[in-house]
Design a protein around this motif. Structure first.
Motif, PDB file in Angstrom:
ATOM      1  N   THR A 152       0.856  -1.185   0.000  1.00  0.00           N
ATOM      2  CA  THR A 152       0.000   0.000   0.000  1.00  0.00           C
ATOM      3  C   THR A 152       0.892   1.234   0.000  1.00  0.00           C
ATOM      4  OG1 THR A 152      -1.722  -1.165   1.215  1.00  0.00           O
ATOM      5  CG2 THR A 152      -1.792   1.236   1.262  1.00  0.00           C
ATOM      6  N   THR A 153       0.625   2.141  -0.928  1.00  0.00           N
ATOM      7  CA  THR A 153       1.379   3.383  -1.039  1.00  0.00           C
ATOM      8  C   THR A 153       0.449   4.547  -0.733  1.00  0.00           C
ATOM      9  OG1 THR A 153       2.792   2.436  -2.760  1.00  0.00           O
ATOM     10  CG2 THR A 153       2.757   4.835  -2.574  1.00  0.00           C
ATOM     11  N   THR A 154       0.798   5.360   0.246  1.00  0.00           N
ATOM     12  CA  THR A 154       0.041   6.572   0.531  1.00  0.00           C
ATOM     13  C   THR A 154       0.510   7.647  -0.433  1.00  0.00           C
ATOM     14  OG1 THR A 154      -0.204   5.966   2.856  1.00  0.00           O
ATOM     15  CG2 THR A 154      -0.518   8.296   2.288  1.00  0.00           C
ATOM     16  N   ILE A 155      -0.402   8.138  -1.275  1.00  0.00           N
ATOM     17  CA  ILE A 155      -0.016   9.107  -2.299  1.00  0.00           C
ATOM     18  C   ILE A 155      -0.322  10.545  -1.889  1.00  0.00           C
ATOM     19  CG2 ILE A 155      -0.149   7.426  -4.164  1.00  0.00           C
ATOM     20  CD1 ILE A 155      -2.819   8.721  -4.998  1.00  0.00           C
ATOM     21  N   ALA A 156      -1.129  10.727  -0.839  1.00  0.00           N
ATOM     22  CA  ALA A 156      -1.388  12.075  -0.320  1.00  0.00           C
ATOM     23  C   ALA A 156      -1.971  11.977   1.081  1.00  0.00           C
ATOM     24  CB  ALA A 156      -2.351  12.843  -1.224  1.00  0.00           C
ATOM     25  N   THR A 157      -1.643  12.963   1.913  1.00  0.00           N
ATOM     26  CA  THR A 157      -2.250  13.081   3.239  1.00  0.00           C
ATOM     27  C   THR A 157      -2.838  14.477   3.375  1.00  0.00           C
ATOM     28  OG1 THR A 157      -0.190  13.791   4.287  1.00  0.00           O
ATOM     29  CG2 THR A 157      -0.669  11.427   4.313  1.00  0.00           C
ATOM     30  N   PHE A 158      -3.855  14.583   4.216  1.00  0.00           N
ATOM     31  CA  PHE A 158      -4.585  15.834   4.396  1.00  0.00           C
ATOM     32  C   PHE A 158      -4.729  16.111   5.890  1.00  0.00           C
ATOM     33  CE2 PHE A 158      -5.688  13.911   0.432  1.00  0.00           C
ATOM     34  CZ  PHE A 158      -5.775  14.961  -0.466  1.00  0.00           C
ATOM     35  N   ALA A 159      -4.732  17.388   6.248  1.00  0.00           N
ATOM     36  CA  ALA A 159      -4.903  17.787   7.643  1.00  0.00           C
ATOM     37  C   ALA A 159      -5.535  19.179   7.685  1.00  0.00           C
ATOM     38  CB  ALA A 159      -3.561  17.791   8.381  1.00  0.00           C
ATOM     39  N   ALA A 160      -6.149  19.510   8.825  1.00  0.00           N
ATOM     40  CA  ALA A 160      -6.779  20.819   8.987  1.00  0.00           C
ATOM     41  C   ALA A 160      -5.748  21.937   8.924  1.00  0.00           C
ATOM     42  CB  ALA A 160      -7.555  20.870  10.295  1.00  0.00           C
ATOM     43  N   THR A 161      -4.565  21.673   9.441  1.00  0.00           N
ATOM     44  CA  THR A 161      -3.458  22.613   9.333  1.00  0.00           C
ATOM     45  C   THR A 161      -2.244  21.831   8.839  1.00  0.00           C
ATOM     46  OG1 THR A 161      -2.989  22.287  11.686  1.00  0.00           O
ATOM     47  CG2 THR A 161      -4.263  24.236  11.090  1.00  0.00           C
ATOM     48  N   PRO A 162      -1.780  22.090   7.627  1.00  0.00           N
ATOM     49  CA  PRO A 162      -0.738  21.284   7.004  1.00  0.00           C
ATOM     50  C   PRO A 162       0.556  21.170   7.809  1.00  0.00           C
ATOM     51  CG  PRO A 162      -1.723  22.750   5.396  1.00  0.00           C
ATOM     52  CD  PRO A 162      -2.267  23.140   6.735  1.00  0.00           C
ATOM     53  N   HIS A 163       0.863  22.159   8.632  1.00  0.00           N
ATOM     54  CA  HIS A 163       2.118  22.106   9.373  1.00  0.00           C
ATOM     55  C   HIS A 163       2.102  21.047  10.479  1.00  0.00           C
ATOM     56  CE1 HIS A 163      -0.312  24.915  11.794  1.00  0.00           C
ATOM     57  NE2 HIS A 163       0.354  24.414  12.820  1.00  0.00           N
ATOM     58  N   THR A 164       0.939  20.467  10.776  1.00  0.00           N
ATOM     59  CA  THR A 164       0.862  19.453  11.840  1.00  0.00           C
ATOM     60  C   THR A 164       1.296  18.068  11.378  1.00  0.00           C
ATOM     61  OG1 THR A 164      -1.457  18.975  11.368  1.00  0.00           O
ATOM     62  CG2 THR A 164      -0.999  20.687  13.007  1.00  0.00           C
ATOM     63  N   SER A 165       1.326  17.846  10.059  1.00  0.00           N
ATOM     64  CA  SER A 165       1.714  16.539   9.518  1.00  0.00           C
ATOM     65  C   SER A 165       2.667  16.753   8.348  1.00  0.00           C
ATOM     66  CB  SER A 165       0.496  15.771   9.025  1.00  0.00           C
ATOM     67  OG  SER A 165      -0.427  15.575  10.056  1.00  0.00           O
ATOM     68  N   ALA A 166       3.751  16.017   8.331  1.00  0.00           N
ATOM     69  CA  ALA A 166       4.729  16.157   7.250  1.00  0.00           C
ATOM     70  C   ALA A 166       4.080  15.891   5.900  1.00  0.00           C
ATOM     71  CB  ALA A 166       5.886  15.191   7.476  1.00  0.00           C
ATOM     72  N   GLY A 167       4.171  16.852   5.003  1.00  0.00           N
ATOM     73  CA  GLY A 167       3.674  16.699   3.643  1.00  0.00           C
ATOM     74  C   GLY A 167       2.174  16.797   3.483  1.00  0.00           C
ATOM     75  N   ALA A 168       1.439  17.161   4.523  1.00  0.00           N
ATOM     76  CA  ALA A 168      -0.024  17.203   4.449  1.00  0.00           C
ATOM     77  C   ALA A 168      -0.511  18.385   3.612  1.00  0.00           C
ATOM     78  CB  ALA A 168      -0.631  17.265   5.844  1.00  0.00           C
ATOM     79  N   LEU A 169      -1.635  18.159   2.935  1.00  0.00           N
ATOM     80  CA  LEU A 169      -2.326  19.210   2.195  1.00  0.00           C
ATOM     81  C   LEU A 169      -3.465  19.737   3.062  1.00  0.00           C
ATOM     82  CD1 LEU A 169      -2.526  17.322  -1.205  1.00  0.00           C
ATOM     83  CD2 LEU A 169      -0.913  19.123  -0.570  1.00  0.00           C
ATOM     84  N   ASP A 170      -3.803  21.000   2.930  1.00  0.00           N
ATOM     85  CA  ASP A 170      -4.868  21.615   3.718  1.00  0.00           C
ATOM     86  C   ASP A 170      -6.221  21.077   3.258  1.00  0.00           C
ATOM     87  OD1 ASP A 170      -6.849  23.334   4.779  1.00  0.00           O
ATOM     88  OD2 ASP A 170      -5.376  24.929   4.985  1.00  0.00           O
TER      89      ASP A 170
END
Length: 149
Positions: free
Chosen positions: A45-63
């Motif tokens: 399984t490859t994670t191709i994108a992650t999302f978070a309410a504030t991107p700075h809380t997770s490495a590489g997260a999109l808003d």
């Protein structure tokens, strides 16, 4: 800021008559894009994108709240993919045949997966990640494009 234009066209000729339509949607105010092509290893399984309410809380997260367009495309010519759209508490999966795409038009209040056949409309959750796994024993390339305001 830019305008993202998405055009979907279906066209088929049956018994000499052309059928299908073209639909265009514009999304204004685009200030960020995320575009990536990567090889997804079979049996993994490859994670191709992650999302978070504030991107700075997770490495590489999109808003997640600013996400207005998501397209995942299977670039392989023969291998099918399973794609999981993982929310904050549930997920749903789709199967993409070779060359197929799956398009979404939000990141927040986007999805709900249920274990029954009675929809509970209105109880949507935010997207947390998108994960991909090729079907079979061959690696496959996948493309993701995200537009954010």
């Amino acid at each position: 800021m830019a305008t993202l234009t998405t055009t979907l066209t279906e066209s088929v000729t049956l018994n000499g008559a052309t059928r299908g339509t073209t639909n265009t949607l514009t999304t204004t105010g685009i200030v960020d894009v995320f575009e990536r092509i990567l090889t997804c290893a079979h049996s993994n399984t490859t994670t191709i994108a992650t999302f978070a309410a504030t991107p700075h809380t997770s490495a590489g997260a999109l808003d997640v709240e600013n996400t207005k367009y998501i397209r995942v495309t299977n670039l392989d010519s023969t291998v099918e993919l399973e794609v999981a759209f993982v929310g904050t508490a549930t997920l749903y999966q789709v199967r993409l045949r070779a060359g197929a795409s799956h398009v979404l038009y939000n990141g927040d209040d986007l999805l709900l997966a249920e274990a029954d056949t009675s929809p509970s409309f209105g109880t949507m959750e935010d997207l947390a990640s998108i994960q991909v796994q090729p079907i079979g024993s061959t690696d496959a390339q996948v493309e993701i494009f995200v537009g954010l305001v």
